[in-house]
Design a protein around this motif. Structure first.
Motif, PDB file in Angstrom:
ATOM      1  N   LEU A 146       0.784  -1.228   0.000  1.00  0.00           N
ATOM      2  CA  LEU A 146       0.000   0.000   0.000  1.00  0.00           C
ATOM      3  C   LEU A 146       0.817   1.280   0.000  1.00  0.00           C
ATOM      4  N   SER A 147       2.086   1.205   0.354  1.00  0.00           N
ATOM      5  CA  SER A 147       2.895   2.415   0.482  1.00  0.00           C
ATOM      6  C   SER A 147       2.992   3.191  -0.826  1.00  0.00           C
ATOM      7  N   GLU A 148       3.268   2.490  -1.922  1.00  0.00           N
ATOM      8  CA  GLU A 148       3.423   3.175  -3.210  1.00  0.00           C
ATOM      9  C   GLU A 148       2.124   3.847  -3.662  1.00  0.00           C
ATOM     10  N   PRO A 149       0.963   3.166  -3.630  1.00  0.00           N
ATOM     11  CA  PRO A 149      -0.286   3.868  -3.979  1.00  0.00           C
ATOM     12  C   PRO A 149      -0.577   5.061  -3.075  1.00  0.00           C
ATOM     13  N   MET A 150      -0.259   4.930  -1.778  1.00  0.00           N
ATOM     14  CA  MET A 150      -0.462   6.045  -0.853  1.00  0.00           C
ATOM     15  C   MET A 150       0.428   7.221  -1.222  1.00  0.00           C
ATOM     16  N   ALA A 151       1.686   6.939  -1.558  1.00  0.00           N
ATOM     17  CA  ALA A 151       2.622   8.003  -1.935  1.00  0.00           C
ATOM     18  C   ALA A 151       2.174   8.689  -3.227  1.00  0.00           C
ATOM     19  N   ARG A 152       1.692   7.921  -4.181  1.00  0.00           N
ATOM     20  CA  ARG A 152       1.196   8.511  -5.431  1.00  0.00           C
ATOM     21  C   ARG A 152      -0.006   9.415  -5.180  1.00  0.00           C
ATOM     22  N   THR A 153      -0.873   8.987  -4.268  1.00  0.00           N
ATOM     23  CA  THR A 153      -2.035   9.808  -3.923  1.00  0.00           C
ATOM     24  C   THR A 153      -1.602  11.121  -3.292  1.00  0.00           C
ATOM     25  N   LEU A 154      -0.653  11.063  -2.368  1.00  0.00           N
ATOM     26  CA  LEU A 154      -0.130  12.284  -1.746  1.00  0.00           C
ATOM     27  C   LEU A 154       0.563  13.158  -2.783  1.00  0.00           C
ATOM     28  N   HIS A 155       1.277  12.529  -3.708  1.00  0.00           N
ATOM     29  CA  HIS A 155       1.958  13.251  -4.789  1.00  0.00           C
ATOM     30  C   HIS A 155       0.934  14.010  -5.638  1.00  0.00           C
ATOM     31  N   TRP A 156      -0.192  13.364  -5.943  1.00  0.00           N
ATOM     32  CA  TRP A 156      -1.251  13.988  -6.732  1.00  0.00           C
ATOM     33  C   TRP A 156      -1.919  15.121  -5.950  1.00  0.00           C
ATOM     34  N   ILE A 157      -2.173  14.898  -4.664  1.00  0.00           N
ATOM     35  CA  ILE A 157      -2.801  15.928  -3.830  1.00  0.00           C
ATOM     36  C   ILE A 157      -1.919  17.168  -3.732  1.00  0.00           C
ATOM     37  N   SER A 158      -0.607  16.965  -3.705  1.00  0.00           N
ATOM     38  CA  SER A 158       0.324  18.097  -3.585  1.00  0.00           C
ATOM     39  C   SER A 158       0.366  18.956  -4.843  1.00  0.00           C
ATOM     40  N   GLY A 159      -0.208  18.462  -5.940  1.00  0.00           N
ATOM     41  CA  GLY A 159      -0.211  19.227  -7.180  1.00  0.00           C
ATOM     42  C   GLY A 159       1.050  19.097  -7.992  1.00  0.00           C
ATOM     43  N   ALA A 160       1.916  18.155  -7.626  1.00  0.00           N
ATOM     44  CA  ALA A 160       3.173  17.969  -8.360  1.00  0.00           C
ATOM     45  C   ALA A 160       2.904  17.312  -9.711  1.00  0.00           C
ATOM     46  N   ASP A 161       3.879  17.439 -10.593  1.00  0.00           N
ATOM     47  CA  ASP A 161       3.775  16.844 -11.923  1.00  0.00           C
ATOM     48  C   ASP A 161       3.640  15.324 -11.779  1.00  0.00           C
ATOM     49  N   ALA A 162       2.601  14.756 -12.403  1.00  0.00           N
ATOM     50  CA  ALA A 162       2.333  13.323 -12.267  1.00  0.00           C
ATOM     51  C   ALA A 162       3.464  12.464 -12.803  1.00  0.00           C
ATOM     52  N   SER A 163       4.247  12.994 -13.756  1.00  0.00           N
ATOM     53  CA  SER A 163       5.339  12.216 -14.353  1.00  0.00           C
ATOM     54  C   SER A 163       6.628  12.281 -13.540  1.00  0.00           C
ATOM     55  N   SER A 164       6.683  13.170 -12.542  1.00  0.00           N
ATOM     56  CA  SER A 164       7.900  13.319 -11.736  1.00  0.00           C
ATOM     57  C   SER A 164       7.930  12.298 -10.614  1.00  0.00           C
ATOM     58  N   LYS A 165       9.120  12.075 -10.070  1.00  0.00           N
ATOM     59  CA  LYS A 165       9.266  11.136  -8.958  1.00  0.00           C
ATOM     60  C   LYS A 165       8.748  11.750  -7.671  1.00  0.00           C
ATOM     61  N   CYS A 166       8.280  10.898  -6.794  1.00  0.00           N
ATOM     62  CA  CYS A 166       7.830  11.367  -5.482  1.00  0.00           C
ATOM     63  C   CYS A 166       9.035  11.827  -4.661  1.00  0.00           C
ATOM     64  N   SER A 167       8.860  12.890  -3.921  1.00  0.00           N
ATOM     65  CA  SER A 167       9.941  13.391  -3.070  1.00  0.00           C
ATOM     66  C   SER A 167      10.125  12.473  -1.868  1.00  0.00           C
ATOM     67  N   PRO A 168      11.280  12.561  -1.190  1.00  0.00           N
ATOM     68  CA  PRO A 168      11.486  11.735   0.013  1.00  0.00           C
ATOM     69  C   PRO A 168      10.399  11.954   1.073  1.00  0.00           C
ATOM     70  N   GLY A 169       9.938  13.219   1.197  1.00  0.00           N
ATOM     71  CA  GLY A 169       8.891  13.504   2.170  1.00  0.00           C
ATOM     72  C   GLY A 169       7.574  12.835   1.819  1.00  0.00           C
ATOM     73  N   ILE A 170       7.244  12.810   0.532  1.00  0.00           N
ATOM     74  CA  ILE A 170       6.023  12.156   0.071  1.00  0.00           C
ATOM     75  C   ILE A 170       6.120  10.648   0.290  1.00  0.00           C
ATOM     76  N   ASN A 171       7.281  10.076  -0.023  1.00  0.00           N
ATOM     77  CA  ASN A 171       7.472   8.634   0.197  1.00  0.00           C
ATOM     78  C   ASN A 171       7.336   8.282   1.674  1.00  0.00           C
ATOM     79  N   MET A 172       7.888   9.120   2.540  1.00  0.00           N
ATOM     80  CA  MET A 172       7.787   8.862   3.973  1.00  0.00           C
ATOM     81  C   MET A 172       6.331   8.957   4.431  1.00  0.00           C
ATOM     82  N   GLY A 173       5.616   9.953   3.892  1.00  0.00           N
ATOM     83  CA  GLY A 173       4.194  10.078   4.231  1.00  0.00           C
ATOM     84  C   GLY A 173       3.400   8.877   3.778  1.00  0.00           C
ATOM     85  N   GLY A 174       3.724   8.353   2.579  1.00  0.00           N
ATOM     86  CA  GLY A 174       3.054   7.147   2.091  1.00  0.00           C
ATOM     87  C   GLY A 174       3.342   5.949   2.969  1.00  0.00           C
ATOM     88  N   ASP A 175       4.604   5.805   3.380  1.00  0.00           N
ATOM     89  CA  ASP A 175       4.978   4.709   4.280  1.00  0.00           C
ATOM     90  C   ASP A 175       4.202   4.792   5.581  1.00  0.00           C
TER      91      ASP A 175
END
Length: 270
Positions: A146-175
């Motif tokens: 579930l961590s990766e889908p959660m991180a992608r959701t946070l990445h989308w909520i943050s308004g970041a470019d969907a094609s860019s990599k998730c930041s370390p903070g976003i990955n930690m939030g997903g975890d």
């Protein structure tokens, strides 16, 4: 290997008070989460880490299985779900004896003389093994499924470019969010295990008797009958879910961050 050998004992040892609080909650239907944490430290600050040594030592193998072991089983079996179950089974065989000793030590520290149980020698299987295996399967699904889908959701909520990599903070939030969710879902199995290894009747009973006692425990711990005869959920379910999800959220989020840091350092050297 570095994340497992160093990070495992660090996080398992460090968060022992939360793990001990979950154990004490298995025999307490009235106290709040704060009062249970107070009982964990009732014999002084250091008493919060009662029983920490065995799980911390075993966690070197446990968290190596969560990292390299998971990727080994994934390559061998070719699918996340059977790989997760294989890792959970290996992890449970490694950790059962150490965590059971931890649970019995903190239980005996807080219990009255007549309620204390003999501390079992460290063995790979025993009462509560099925419950802890199911608990580990659910808990591990947080950072491995579930961590990766959660991180992608946070990445989308943050308004970041969907094609860019998730930041370390976003990955930690997903975890963290994934681990909190799976920690809450694994709570009934965790508390069943804690009850079975700290109940004299369960330790002395047959598998069938332990199963019946476990069902009785879950009913009395989390359900209550009202005056009208209806059944409702006790507040202890929210309390125990809070304690368990706090422990798993902190444990796996910290470990996953250490794992990513180790991988980053390894890639930099290459």
């Amino acid at each position: 290997l570095l994340a497992g050998g160093f990070g495992g004992p660090l996080v398992v040892g460090g968060f022992t008070p939360l793990r001990n609080a979950c154990t004490l909650a298995a025999h307490d239907t009235t106290s709040t989460a704060m009062r249970i944490m107070g009982r964990v430290f009732s014999c002084g600050f250091r008493s919060g880490w009662t029983g920490a040594r065995s799980p911390a030592a075993a966690s070197m193998i446990q968290f190596t299985m969560l990292g390299p072991g998971y990727h080994f089983y994934l390559g061998l079996l070719g699918n996340r779900k059977p790989a997760l179950v294989a890792v959970a089974l290996t992890e449970t065989l490694v950790m059962y004896g150490a965590t059971t000793r931890n649970a019995q030590l903190i239980h005996n520290q807080a219990a009255a003389g007549r309620d204390r149980v003999p501390v079992r020698p460290i063995m790979p299987v025993g009462p509560g093994f099925t419950a802890i295996l199911l608990r580990n399967c659910l808990a591990m699904a947080g950072i491995r499924v579930l961590s990766e889908p959660m991180a992608r959701t946070l990445h989308w909520i943050s308004g970041a470019d969907a094609s860019s990599k998730c930041s370390p903070g976003i990955n930690m939030g997903g975890d963290f969010l994934a681990s909190v969710l799976c920690g809450a879902l694994s709570m009934p199995f965790n508390q069943t295990y804690n009850f079975q290894v700290t109940s004299a009747a369960c330790l002395a009973g047959t598998p069938a008797e332990r199963f019946a006692l476990a069902l009785r425990f879950l009913k009395s711990q989390y359900l209550m009958s009202t005056a009208s005869g209806s059944v409702r959920v006790r507040q202890t379910m929210l309390r125990d879910a809070l304690l368990r999800s706090s422990y798993i959220g902190c444990l796996f989020c910290c470990y996953s961050s250490l794992e990513r840091l180790a991988l980053h350092m390894s890639n930099q050297r290459e």
